[in-house]
Write a protein that holds these residues in place. Structure first.
Motif, short mmCIF file in Angstrom:
data_model
loop_
_atom_site.label_atom_id
_atom_site.label_comp_id
_atom_site.label_asym_id
_atom_site.label_seq_id
_atom_site.Cartn_x
_atom_site.Cartn_y
_atom_site.Cartn_z
N VAL A 94 -6.38 -3.46 -7.57
CA VAL A 94 -5.28 -3.85 -6.79
C VAL A 94 -5.94 -3.94 -5.33
CG1 VAL A 94 -3.08 -3.25 -5.80
CG2 VAL A 94 -3.38 -3.11 -8.39
N ILE A 95 -6.27 -2.72 -5.19
CA ILE A 95 -6.92 -2.29 -3.34
C ILE A 95 -7.96 -3.60 -3.17
CG2 ILE A 95 -7.94 -0.92 -1.90
CD1 ILE A 95 -6.61 1.27 -3.37
N GLU A 96 -8.85 -3.94 -4.02
CA GLU A 96 -9.91 -4.71 -3.70
C GLU A 96 -9.32 -6.09 -3.46
OE1 GLU A 96 -13.33 -2.61 -6.46
OE2 GLU A 96 -12.62 -4.56 -7.05
N PHE A 97 -8.42 -6.48 -4.38
CA PHE A 97 -7.76 -7.71 -4.54
C PHE A 97 -7.11 -8.06 -3.26
CE2 PHE A 97 -4.27 -10.67 -5.41
CZ PHE A 97 -4.54 -11.58 -6.12
N ALA A 98 -6.12 -6.85 -2.65
CA ALA A 98 -5.22 -6.95 -1.50
C ALA A 98 -6.37 -7.40 -0.30
CB ALA A 98 -4.56 -5.91 -1.23
N LYS A 99 -7.49 -6.59 -0.32
CA LYS A 99 -8.27 -6.73 0.92
C LYS A 99 -8.83 -8.12 0.83
CE LYS A 99 -9.73 -2.12 1.73
NZ LYS A 99 -10.34 -0.96 1.16
N ARG A 100 -9.26 -8.71 -0.35
CA ARG A 100 -10.00 -10.05 -0.41
C ARG A 100 -8.99 -11.02 0.02
NH1 ARG A 100 -11.43 -12.27 -6.16
NH2 ARG A 100 -11.91 -14.46 -5.50
N PHE A 101 -7.79 -10.97 -0.43
CA PHE A 101 -6.85 -12.15 -0.09
C PHE A 101 -6.04 -11.51 1.22
CE2 PHE A 101 -8.24 -12.96 -4.43
CZ PHE A 101 -8.80 -14.34 -4.10
N ASP A 102 -6.12 -10.58 2.00
CA ASP A 102 -5.70 -10.19 2.96
C ASP A 102 -3.97 -10.27 2.81
OD1 ASP A 102 -5.23 -9.43 5.60
OD2 ASP A 102 -5.39 -11.42 6.31
N LEU A 103 -3.66 -9.14 1.82
CA LEU A 103 -2.31 -9.13 1.17
C LEU A 103 -1.79 -7.59 1.76
CD1 LEU A 103 -2.88 -10.92 -2.13
CD2 LEU A 103 -1.15 -11.56 -0.42
N GLN A 104 -0.76 -7.39 2.12
CA GLN A 104 0.02 -6.24 2.23
C GLN A 104 0.24 -5.33 0.72
OE1 GLN A 104 2.85 -7.40 4.98
NE2 GLN A 104 2.87 -5.22 5.59
N TYR A 105 0.22 -4.06 0.82
CA TYR A 105 0.53 -3.38 -0.31
C TYR A 105 1.07 -1.82 -0.03
CZ TYR A 105 -4.22 -1.10 0.04
OH TYR A 105 -4.96 -0.42 0.51
N LYS A 106 1.60 -1.74 -1.01
CA LYS A 106 2.09 0.17 -1.01
C LYS A 106 1.80 0.57 -2.36
CE LYS A 106 5.87 -0.96 2.13
NZ LYS A 106 5.09 -0.12 2.97
N ILE A 107 1.58 1.58 -2.09
CA ILE A 107 1.14 2.72 -3.61
C ILE A 107 2.01 3.85 -3.44
CG2 ILE A 107 -0.41 3.91 -4.42
CD1 ILE A 107 -2.78 2.09 -3.55
N VAL A 108 2.73 4.13 -4.74
CA VAL A 108 3.50 5.19 -4.95
C VAL A 108 2.69 6.01 -6.04
CG1 VAL A 108 5.43 6.03 -6.28
CG2 VAL A 108 5.68 4.20 -4.79
N ASP A 109 2.24 7.31 -5.68
CA ASP A 109 1.25 8.19 -6.61
C ASP A 109 1.95 9.10 -7.20
OD1 ASP A 109 -0.81 9.55 -7.57
OD2 ASP A 109 -2.15 8.91 -6.05
N LEU A 110 2.24 8.86 -8.63
CA LEU A 110 2.86 9.73 -9.48
C LEU A 110 2.05 11.03 -9.73
CD1 LEU A 110 4.47 7.59 -12.44
CD2 LEU A 110 5.54 8.33 -10.19
N VAL A 111 0.85 10.92 -9.29
CA VAL A 111 0.15 12.28 -9.44
C VAL A 111 0.41 13.17 -8.27
CG1 VAL A 111 -2.23 13.36 -9.82
CG2 VAL A 111 -1.83 11.03 -10.68
N GLU A 112 0.52 12.44 -7.15
CA GLU A 112 0.69 13.42 -6.09
C GLU A 112 2.27 13.77 -6.06
OE1 GLU A 112 0.11 11.11 -2.51
OE2 GLU A 112 -1.96 10.97 -2.77
N LEU A 113 3.18 12.97 -6.49
CA LEU A 113 4.63 13.38 -6.60
C LEU A 113 4.93 14.38 -7.76
CD1 LEU A 113 6.07 9.65 -6.29
CD2 LEU A 113 6.52 11.73 -4.87
N GLY A 114 3.88 14.62 -8.62
CA GLY A 114 3.88 15.46 -9.59
C GLY A 114 4.63 15.16 -10.76
N TYR A 115 4.66 13.80 -10.91
CA TYR A 115 5.30 12.96 -12.23
C TYR A 115 4.30 12.26 -13.07
CZ TYR A 115 9.51 14.24 -9.77
OH TYR A 115 10.48 14.67 -9.04
#
Ligand code: SF4
Ligand code: ZN
Ligand code: ZN
Length: 299
Positions: A94-115
């Protein structure tokens, strides 16, 4: 094999449309199918802020790519589910794709959130996919609301929806059947509209588009998807489709047509509500049942 439009060498045969197309005309066909679904079901407009749910798989990345090509304003939303290597690899895509096509993205990390999904599934003693569905829905809704998106788009395709419809009919899941539409309206003040712009395209067509446009996606399936019943319904429909071309499309879209008609009818009934001439309450008649009743008693 020649392209139906330009007579150059065709690279793909679309049985259900009975056409063969070259790369250029297949790309045109693909964009037109997405554009048609967006307009036919009034999914969103150019000025809308669209949240695209991306998993790193072919459907969601193709959707994100196509929306950009069609000039829509979209932001990708990825949820790290915490499912071992699969999650790490899909996040990278996802990150590589967003960089390649200059797209904005958001990430929710369930590991960091404890879920992380496996942990929540174990603790709640529920099936992983059911836990995953609940958590994903919650965060997609929450982020869409918190960040002021107008609409939430997912990469569900014709195979996904037709096989889900088959499964829901086989089990007569009436509640789910009512929700099998390419567009689900916003509800209340917080739940945004949900749309499926790839609904007119099959898995094979999306994979071909991804290949031809060099879209790099995660090929591995989620390791927890093993034995999922949805795959059985997909295989069954593919077997029917091979023998009776066009069945998948007919099956799903006829159902959508029928469902939309029923919804429209029930809405128009609501619109025809009148105000009772005696008490002012809403009623299907000039004088409501209550007033008719009490008036009759007085007579
Ligand atoms: Fe979630 Fe994996 Fe199940 Fe899909 S297969 S719902 S990603 S746990
Ligand atoms: Zn051509
Ligand atoms: Zn809550």
């Amino acid at each position: 094999m020649k392209c139906k439009i330009c007579k150059e060498k065709a690279i793909i045969k679309l049985k259900r449309h009975n056409i063969k197309l070259c790369k250029e005309h297949f790309n045109d066909f693909f964009l037109k199918q997405v554009d048609r679904a967006i307009k036919e079901y009034k999914m969103f407009k150019k000025e809308d802020k669209i949240m695209v749910c991306v998993s790193g798989g072919k459907d969601s990345l193709v959707l994100w790519y196509v929306l950009k090509k069609l000039g829509y304003n979209s932001v990708g939303m990825y949820i790290n589910l915490g499912i071992s290597e699969y999650s790490e690899n899909s996040k990278k895509k996802v990150i590589e794709f967003a960089k390649r096509f200059d797209l904005q993205y958001k990430i929710v990390d369930l590991v960091e959130l404890g879920y992380p999904i496996p942990k929540v599934a174990k603790e709640s003693r529920r099936a992983e996919c059911s836990v995953c569905g609940i958590i994903k829905r919650y965060y997609f809704n929450k982020v869409a609301f918190d960040e002021g998106f107008d609409v939430v788009a997912t990469g569900h395709n014709l195979d996904d929806e037709a096989s889900r419809l088959l499964g829901n009919i086989l089990h007569w899941n009436e509640e789910y059947l009512k929700k099998q539409l390419p567009v689900l309206p916003a509800e209340g003040n917080m739940l945004k509209k949900k749309v499926k712009p790839l609904i007119r395209l099959t898995e094979k067509e999306i994979a071909s588009y991804a290949f031809l446009n060099r879209i790099d996606y995660i090929i591995d399936e989620c390791p927890l998807s093993e034995g999922a019943t949805s795959l059985v319904y997909k295989d069954a429909l593919n077997l029917i489709e091979e023998n009776i071309v066009g069945t998948k499309q007919f099956f799903y879209f006829q159902y959508v047509k029928k469902l939309l008609k029923e919804i429209k009818q029930s809405q128009s009934e609501k619109r025809y509500l009148k105000k009772c001439k005696i008490c002012g309450m809403e009623s299907f008649h000039d004088i409501c049942s209550f007033c008719r009743l009490v008036k009759d008693e007085k007579q």
